[in-house]
Design a protein around this motif. Structure first.
Motif, PDB file in Angstrom:
ATOM      1  N   PHE B  60       0.774  -1.151   0.162  1.00 30.62           N
ATOM      2  CA  PHE B  60      -0.041   0.032   0.003  1.00 30.62           C
ATOM      3  C   PHE B  60       0.867   1.163  -0.017  1.00 30.62           C
ATOM      4  N   THR B  61       0.419   2.155  -0.702  1.00 34.92           N
ATOM      5  CA  THR B  61       1.148   3.508  -0.670  1.00 34.92           C
ATOM      6  C   THR B  61       0.463   4.450   0.291  1.00 34.92           C
ATOM      7  N   GLN B  62       1.012   5.566   0.471  1.00 38.12           N
ATOM      8  CA  GLN B  62       0.365   6.607   1.580  1.00 38.12           C
ATOM      9  C   GLN B  62      -1.077   6.729   1.382  1.00 38.12           C
ATOM     10  N   GLN B  63      -1.244   6.901   0.115  1.00 37.15           N
ATOM     11  CA  GLN B  63      -2.675   7.133  -0.469  1.00 37.15           C
ATOM     12  C   GLN B  63      -3.691   6.033  -0.286  1.00 37.15           C
ATOM     13  N   THR B  64      -3.132   4.842  -0.741  1.00 35.43           N
ATOM     14  CA  THR B  64      -4.043   3.795  -0.809  1.00 35.43           C
ATOM     15  C   THR B  64      -4.214   3.098   0.642  1.00 35.43           C
ATOM     16  N   ALA B  65      -3.186   3.416   1.599  1.00 35.46           N
ATOM     17  CA  ALA B  65      -3.382   2.719   2.813  1.00 35.46           C
ATOM     18  C   ALA B  65      -4.241   3.176   3.749  1.00 35.46           C
ATOM     19  N   GLY B  66      -4.981   4.476   3.301  1.00 32.11           N
ATOM     20  CA  GLY B  66      -5.989   4.903   4.172  1.00 32.11           C
ATOM     21  C   GLY B  66      -7.294   4.028   4.250  1.00 32.11           C
ATOM     22  N   ASN B  67      -7.534   3.366   3.163  1.00 33.22           N
ATOM     23  CA  ASN B  67      -8.987   2.431   3.264  1.00 33.22           C
ATOM     24  C   ASN B  67      -8.845   1.245   4.193  1.00 33.22           C
ATOM     25  N   PRO B  68      -7.668   0.521   4.238  1.00 28.46           N
ATOM     26  CA  PRO B  68      -7.400  -0.553   5.100  1.00 28.46           C
ATOM     27  C   PRO B  68      -7.539  -0.029   6.599  1.00 28.46           C
ATOM     28  N   THR B  69      -6.718   1.270   6.648  1.00 30.47           N
ATOM     29  CA  THR B  69      -6.713   1.789   8.048  1.00 30.47           C
ATOM     30  C   THR B  69      -7.849   1.866   8.783  1.00 30.47           C
ATOM     31  N   VAL B  70      -8.903   2.743   8.067  1.00 33.32           N
ATOM     32  CA  VAL B  70     -10.014   3.135   8.273  1.00 33.32           C
ATOM     33  C   VAL B  70     -10.873   1.840   8.681  1.00 33.32           C
ATOM     34  N   ALA B  71     -10.725   0.834   7.976  1.00 31.45           N
ATOM     35  CA  ALA B  71     -11.594  -0.550   8.055  1.00 31.45           C
ATOM     36  C   ALA B  71     -10.975  -1.165   9.366  1.00 31.45           C
ATOM     37  N   THR B  72      -9.779  -1.306   9.592  1.00 31.32           N
ATOM     38  CA  THR B  72      -9.142  -1.744  10.785  1.00 31.32           C
ATOM     39  C   THR B  72      -9.499  -0.874  12.130  1.00 31.32           C
ATOM     40  N   MET B  73      -9.543   0.563  12.084  1.00 31.35           N
ATOM     41  CA  MET B  73     -10.037   1.249  13.197  1.00 31.35           C
ATOM     42  C   MET B  73     -11.148   1.256  13.546  1.00 31.35           C
ATOM     43  N   ILE B  74     -12.207   0.937  12.573  1.00 32.93           N
ATOM     44  CA  ILE B  74     -13.663   0.642  12.848  1.00 32.93           C
ATOM     45  C   ILE B  74     -13.947  -0.638  13.514  1.00 32.93           C
ATOM     46  N   PHE B  75     -13.220  -1.511  12.880  1.00 33.81           N
ATOM     47  CA  PHE B  75     -13.307  -3.001  13.548  1.00 33.81           C
ATOM     48  C   PHE B  75     -12.999  -3.118  14.775  1.00 33.81           C
ATOM     49  N   LEU B  76     -11.722  -2.596  15.187  1.00 37.29           N
ATOM     50  CA  LEU B  76     -11.118  -2.556  16.533  1.00 37.29           C
ATOM     51  C   LEU B  76     -12.174  -1.764  17.556  1.00 37.29           C
ATOM     52  N   SER B  77     -12.701  -0.676  16.948  1.00 31.68           N
ATOM     53  CA  SER B  77     -13.655  -0.046  17.899  1.00 31.68           C
ATOM     54  C   SER B  77     -15.113  -0.763  18.049  1.00 31.68           C
ATOM     55  N   MET B  78     -15.349  -1.478  17.037  1.00 33.83           N
ATOM     56  CA  MET B  78     -16.629  -2.269  17.450  1.00 33.83           C
ATOM     57  C   MET B  78     -16.170  -3.324  18.168  1.00 33.83           C
ATOM     58  N   LEU B  79     -15.154  -4.069  18.151  1.00 35.38           N
ATOM     59  CA  LEU B  79     -14.859  -5.134  19.401  1.00 35.38           C
ATOM     60  C   LEU B  79     -14.751  -4.464  20.748  1.00 35.38           C
ATOM     61  N   LEU B  80     -14.140  -3.123  20.887  1.00 29.91           N
ATOM     62  CA  LEU B  80     -13.913  -2.623  22.056  1.00 29.91           C
ATOM     63  C   LEU B  80     -15.283  -2.436  22.586  1.00 29.91           C
TER      64      LEU B  80
END
Lengths: 148, 159
Positions: B60-80
């Motif tokens: 992933f580049t700096q630009q394309t890494a945004g999508n998986p990052t957002v998905a991961t953050m949402i997933f983590l907050s859902m788990l928490l």
């Protein structure tokens, strides 16, 4: 007690911001990456010259470049406070390089990933042949054009 | 405007207003801002670390890494949220935990948990996006407006 905790947190946060104003002598001159390109499949004179041109711009502490016989790839880092002019800087450098090296297909990127990949490629330049190097440079250029 | 309206109030209403003003708990605005700053900052730092992780170990580049990052953050907050940890963070951090994208995950899952007794279809399914629905609607609409302005500026403005 609570007020003290918040006062100290406040002090801590803002003193951390102040720290940046102090001039660190090691930051004055960015450490130049030393690498040997003597046995590289393509002569890297053009790439070195491109790096010098990019680093001559204000707010560009580090630039890294690699070239094949037809392609020139340059990745650079920009000072944090200059990131508002990121696209503009990228365009200016690309324009300048295109003008300076008319025979080359120039690609300029300020993306961190492209910088890392170019750095990785330069570190193992001596172990590559022309075909492999062409392929690797092409891969990085393709990566820099990806949008989704 | 409010002062003009108050002048029209009866004497008892005005007295009650004064009494209310005297006894109401004052909001610790500065303290809340600091807490939000710290919690929001920590969440964003974690997001930045995840983005670097995707950039360094994946393609992933700096630009394309945004999508998986957002998905991961949402997933983590859902788990928490499911484990009941995010509620405590939100109690401490306030807006600092609601404004980043993790607040979206929290809004989805907390609504789902709240309505699970009403059944899976009409309860969880029907109410899951009760809070987050407005985020999606206004997010999409504002993205459309911004894209429209940008297109107009680029096509006709010559930028």
């Amino acid at each position: 007690m609570k007020h003290f905790i918040f006062f100290f947190t406040f002090l801590f946060v803002f003193s951390a911001c102040q720290q940046n104003d102090m001039v660190d002598p090691t930051l004055e001159q960015p450490t130049k990456i030393n690498y040997s390109t003597k046995n590289a499949p393509f002569n890297q004179k053009v790439a070195k010259k491109a790096e010098e041109i990019a680093e001559s711009y204000d707010g560009v502490p580090k630039a890294i470049s690699v070239n094949t016989d037809r392609k020139l790839l340059l990745a650079f880092q920009l000072d944090h406070m200059k990131r508002f002019q990121l696209k503009q800087k990228e365009k200016t450098i690309e324009k300048k390089l295109k003008k300076s090296f008319r025979d080359y297909d120039v690609t300029v990127s300020s993306d961190m990933k492209i910088y890392w990949e170019t750095e990785k490629l330069i570190n193992k330049l001596e172990n590559l042949d022309k075909r492999e190097m062409n392929k690797k440079v092409e891969n990085i250029i393709q990566l820099s054009r990806e949008e989704t | 405007m409010a002062n003009e309206q108050r002048k029209l109030q009866t004497k008892i209403m005005q007295e009650y207003y004064q009494l209310e003003k005297k006894n109401e708990t004052k909001r610790p605005v500065v303290q809340n801002c600091l807490r939000a700053f710290l919690v929001g900052g920590i969440i964003c730092s974690i997001g930045q670390a995840i983005q670097f992780f995707y950039m360094y170990f994946f393609h992933f580049t700096q630009q394309t890494a945004g999508n998986p990052t957002v998905a991961t953050m949402i997933f983590l907050s859902m788990l928490l949220t499911g484990f009941g940890v995010y509620d405590r963070i939100a109690q401490f951090g306030g807006a600092g935990s609601a404004v980043p994208v993790t607040g979206f995950g929290n809004a989805v899952i907390s609504a789902a948990i709240e309505h699970r007794t009403e059944g899976f279809v009409l309860g969880v399914g029907g109410n899951m996006f009760k809070l987050a629905g407005s985020v999606i609607l206004f997010g999409t609409f504002s993205a459309f407006v911004v894209a429209l302005i940008k297109t107009i500026l680029i096509k006709w403005g010559g930028f």
